[in-house]
Write a protein that holds these residues in place. Sequence first.
Motif, mmCIF file in Angstrom:
data_model
loop_
_atom_site.group_PDB
_atom_site.id
_atom_site.type_symbol
_atom_site.label_atom_id
_atom_site.label_comp_id
_atom_site.label_asym_id
_atom_site.label_seq_id
_atom_site.Cartn_x
_atom_site.Cartn_y
_atom_site.Cartn_z
ATOM 1 N N LEU A 23 0.821 -1.210 0.000
ATOM 2 C CA LEU A 23 0.000 0.000 0.000
ATOM 3 C C LEU A 23 0.856 1.261 0.000
ATOM 4 N N ASP A 24 1.978 1.249 0.702
ATOM 5 C CA ASP A 24 2.882 2.403 0.666
ATOM 6 C C ASP A 24 3.416 2.631 -0.743
ATOM 7 N N ALA A 25 3.786 1.548 -1.424
ATOM 8 C CA ALA A 25 4.282 1.666 -2.802
ATOM 9 C C ALA A 25 3.185 2.176 -3.732
ATOM 10 N N LEU A 26 1.961 1.724 -3.496
ATOM 11 C CA LEU A 26 0.830 2.205 -4.284
ATOM 12 C C LEU A 26 0.627 3.703 -4.077
ATOM 13 N N SER A 55 -10.482 -9.548 0.803
ATOM 14 C CA SER A 55 -10.555 -8.897 2.111
ATOM 15 C C SER A 55 -10.103 -7.449 2.114
ATOM 16 N N GLU A 56 -9.288 -7.060 1.132
ATOM 17 C CA GLU A 56 -8.734 -5.709 1.101
ATOM 18 C C GLU A 56 -8.716 -5.202 -0.331
ATOM 19 N N GLY A 57 -8.589 -3.904 -0.444
ATOM 20 C CA GLY A 57 -8.541 -3.361 -1.791
ATOM 21 C C GLY A 57 -8.240 -1.892 -1.811
ATOM 22 N N PHE A 58 -8.270 -1.361 -3.028
ATOM 23 C CA PHE A 58 -8.053 0.069 -3.204
ATOM 24 C C PHE A 58 -8.791 0.552 -4.445
ATOM 25 N N ILE A 59 -9.085 1.839 -4.428
ATOM 26 C CA ILE A 59 -9.772 2.485 -5.538
ATOM 27 C C ILE A 59 -8.961 3.705 -5.935
ATOM 28 N N VAL A 60 -8.648 3.784 -7.222
ATOM 29 C CA VAL A 60 -7.883 4.904 -7.751
ATOM 30 C C VAL A 60 -8.785 5.667 -8.703
ATOM 31 N N THR A 61 -8.866 6.974 -8.518
ATOM 32 C CA THR A 61 -9.670 7.820 -9.397
ATOM 33 C C THR A 61 -8.740 8.603 -10.312
ATOM 34 N N PHE A 62 -9.041 8.546 -11.602
ATOM 35 C CA PHE A 62 -8.256 9.246 -12.618
ATOM 36 C C PHE A 62 -9.112 10.286 -13.327
#
Length: 102
Positions: A23-26, A55-62
């Motif tokens: 997550l830090d790298a992301l 169980s985990e994830g992320f959302i990136v908005t462009f």
Amino acid sequence: MITHCVFINYRADTTAKTKVAILDALLALRPRIDGLINIIVGNNMSPEGLDKGFSEGFIVTFRDVAARDQYLADEEHAKVGAAIVAAAEGGLDGILVYDLEH
């Protein structure tokens, strides 16, 4: 705008330290990509029981497709992606990616 959703089913032996490093790298990609508006990370909080192990994830908005495509082609993004695949249950089978345009 493009919303890039990534959900991860981590292997049982994936440590909290590994997850934090991913997550830090992301999050470090944010200043590299022009048009990357926001990154949200977190654990699944749904009470429905339909997560299928994701169980985990992320959302990136462009801002647009071009910004998303710049992110996908970025060499540091490739490194983060490889780390996610290595930590996911079944490799690519342990990752769900879904993009929405709005």
